[in-house]
Write an enzyme that holds these catalytic residues in place. Structure first.
Site, PDB file in Angstrom:
ATOM      1  CB  THR A 117      -0.082 -21.495 -34.634  1.00 32.83           C
ATOM      2  OG1 THR A 117      -0.522 -20.173 -34.894  1.00 32.83           O
ATOM      3  CG2 THR A 117       1.526 -21.716 -34.993  1.00 32.83           C
ATOM      4  CE1 TYR A 141       3.839 -19.701 -31.874  1.00 30.35           C
ATOM      5  CE2 TYR A 141       2.480 -18.439 -33.221  1.00 30.35           C
ATOM      6  CZ  TYR A 141       2.595 -19.324 -32.432  1.00 30.35           C
ATOM      7  OH  TYR A 141       1.569 -20.064 -31.588  1.00 30.35           O
ATOM      8  NE  ARG A 219      -3.957 -12.226 -37.280  1.00 33.51           N
ATOM      9  CZ  ARG A 219      -3.672 -11.684 -38.550  1.00 33.51           C
ATOM     10  NH1 ARG A 219      -4.584 -11.566 -39.589  1.00 33.51           N
ATOM     11  NH2 ARG A 219      -2.583 -11.191 -38.520  1.00 33.51           N
TER      12      ARG A 219
HETATM   13  N1  UDP Z   1      -3.181  -6.076 -32.993  1.00 33.79           N
HETATM   14  C1  UDP Z   1      -3.352  -4.600 -33.017  1.00 33.79           C
HETATM   15  N2  UDP Z   1      -3.138  -3.933 -31.631  1.00 33.79           N
HETATM   16  C2  UDP Z   1      -2.769  -4.554 -30.582  1.00 33.79           C
HETATM   17  C3  UDP Z   1      -2.553  -5.943 -30.757  1.00 33.79           C
HETATM   18  C4  UDP Z   1      -2.804  -6.534 -32.057  1.00 33.79           C
HETATM   19  O1  UDP Z   1      -3.914  -3.862 -33.911  1.00 33.79           O
HETATM   20  O2  UDP Z   1      -2.477  -3.738 -29.629  1.00 33.79           O
HETATM   21  C5  UDP Z   1      -3.453  -6.692 -34.209  1.00 33.79           C
HETATM   22  C6  UDP Z   1      -2.409  -7.330 -34.699  1.00 33.79           C
HETATM   23  O3  UDP Z   1      -1.516  -6.747 -35.694  1.00 33.79           O
HETATM   24  C7  UDP Z   1      -3.127  -8.596 -35.703  1.00 33.79           C
HETATM   25  C8  UDP Z   1      -4.304  -8.829 -34.805  1.00 33.79           C
HETATM   26  O4  UDP Z   1      -4.486  -7.475 -33.988  1.00 33.79           O
HETATM   27  O5  UDP Z   1      -3.538  -8.136 -36.872  1.00 33.79           O
HETATM   28  C9  UDP Z   1      -4.170  -9.953 -34.021  1.00 33.79           C
HETATM   29  O6  UDP Z   1      -3.089  -9.637 -33.002  1.00 33.79           O
HETATM   30  P1  UDP Z   1      -2.947 -10.724 -32.018  1.00 33.79           P
HETATM   31  O7  UDP Z   1      -1.521 -10.285 -31.226  1.00 33.79           O
HETATM   32  O8  UDP Z   1      -4.031 -10.681 -30.732  1.00 33.79           O
HETATM   33  O9  UDP Z   1      -2.920 -12.391 -32.300  1.00 33.79           O
HETATM   34  P2  UDP Z   1      -2.009 -12.932 -33.507  1.00 33.79           P
HETATM   35  O10 UDP Z   1      -2.996 -12.785 -34.971  1.00 33.79           O
HETATM   36  O11 UDP Z   1      -0.701 -11.956 -33.837  1.00 33.79           O
HETATM   37  O12 UDP Z   1      -1.781 -14.252 -33.167  1.00 33.79           O
END
Ligand code: UDP
Length: 333
Positions: A117, A141, A219
């Site tokens: 990751t 993680y 992202r």
């Molecule tokens: N995020 C958000 N609302 C949600 C879920 C995620 O704003 O309900 C944000 C989260 O804080 C991150 C991005 O979306 O900045 C991607 O989060 P996700 O959990 O999908 O993947 P991660 O990058 O944590 O693997």
């Protein structure tokens, strides 16, 4: 080739298992069904119920089975949960990987493709992130996956294992009847689509004060089909005694607000959003430099558009509004 797919009942593992079967491989899925779904396992695959935290389980699965390789997805993968329960993450992701590696050596299994990751990088100084960026994970993680990468490197050197670690950025989309179904769901796109389906009232935006253009976290999203295809290439390119580490993303960043906007266009639904505090452990901006994987594997994304990823995830969400086992149409593809 006969292949063991750990975590093959999960979102990514089950779709890679399908692709392996579609390209003529024999697949055995190894899963404890703690987070995965029996219905997600492809019909053509044998399912072994087992837990990597018990050293005997992977040993029994691999012993004398004539396996040509392992694709290792079984892991815990939630940033927030890892901050609250680091012990779980080290036990499953590090000790579990160690048990698997020892079983591979004992069983003479020569190849490994590992689900790593971008969380291993933390928030690097330079974005897009290259594989040369110093790994500084910001949560348990990422730290547990980095430790697993170190284990794999040492096993390659000592035991002539051939391994490729793919450092995923954010995976999205679906593959026909197979898609993303987590309980609880924490990921952005499925949570947005729950609102579009009417299953929740609004999506939360975690953090609006990040140092990004619109203040929300950025992202790099990659379609599950493109991600899965990279695993087949990795399997072909793995060389004995070598541990190849490759980032796997598209090189394009989308903010949380941009993702919600695209989802509104794709679904035609208003998708109300509300601002919420940052989620602990989340870095502001993660975007891949994908030069190395293009050069090493010849990998090219076929579905780089966020619209396609969200449209495919939306089709899956509509077909399975309550997830796999909670859906009337829960047949595996
Ligand atoms: N995020 C958000 N609302 C949600 C879920 C995620 O704003 O309900 C944000 C989260 O804080 C991150 C991005 O979306 O900045 C991607 O989060 P996700 O959990 O999908 O993947 P991660 O990058 O944590 O693997």
């Amino acid at each position: 080739m006969k292949l063991l797919v750990t975590g093959g009942a999960g979102y990514i593992g089950s779709i890679v298992a399908r692709l392996l079967i579609e390209t003529g491989h024999e697949v055995v899925v190894f899963d404890n069904l703690e987070r995965g779904h029996r219905e997600a396992v492809p019909r053509q695959a044998q399912l072994i119920l087992g837990d990597l935290r018990n050293p005997e389980d992977p040993r029994r699965a691999l012993d004398g089975g004539g396996f040509g390789g392992v694709l290792h997805f079984a892991a815990l993968a939630l940033v927030g949960e890892s901050v609250e329960h680091p012990g779980r993450y080290y036990r499953t992701n590090v000790a579990g990987t160690l048990n698997l590696l020892e079983a591979m050596v004992a069983g003479g299994v020569p190849r490994l493709v590992f689900s790593s990751t971008c969380a291993v990088y933390g928030q690097p100084d330079e974005v897009p992130i290259a594989e040369t960026a110093p790994p500084r994970p910001q949560n348990a993680y990422g730290a547990s996956k980095l430790a697993a990468d170190h284990l794999i490197g040492d096993f390659c050197a000592a035991h002539q294992l051939a391994a490729v670690s793919l450092r995923y950025f954010n995976v999205a989309g679906a593959h026909g009847e197979a898609g993303e179904d987590h309980e609880p769901e924490t990921h952005l796109i499925p949570n947005i689509l729950k609102v579009a389906l009417g299953a929740s009232a609004s999506v939360q935006i975690f953090g609006t004060d990040y140092p990004t253009d619109d203040g929300t976290a950025v992202r790099d999203y990659i379609h599950i089909d493109d991600l899965a295809a990279a695993h087949l290439l990795a399997l072909e390119h793995a060389r004995a005694g070598e541990h190849l580490i490759l980032n796997l993303g598209n090189g394009n960043g989308f903010s949380v607000r941009e993702v919600i906007e695209v989802a509104r266009r794709v679904t035609g639904e208003p998708i109300p959003a509300r601002e919420a505090p940052r989620r602990p452990g989340d870095p502001p901006r993660l975007v891949a430099a994908s030069d190395r994987i293009r050069a090493a594997l010849g990998w090219v994304a076929q579905k780089p558009e966020l619209e396609t990823m969200i449209a495919d995830a939306w089709a899956f969400a509509q077909a399975h509004p309550h997830g796999y086992s909670r859906s009337d149409s829960a047949a595996s593809a």
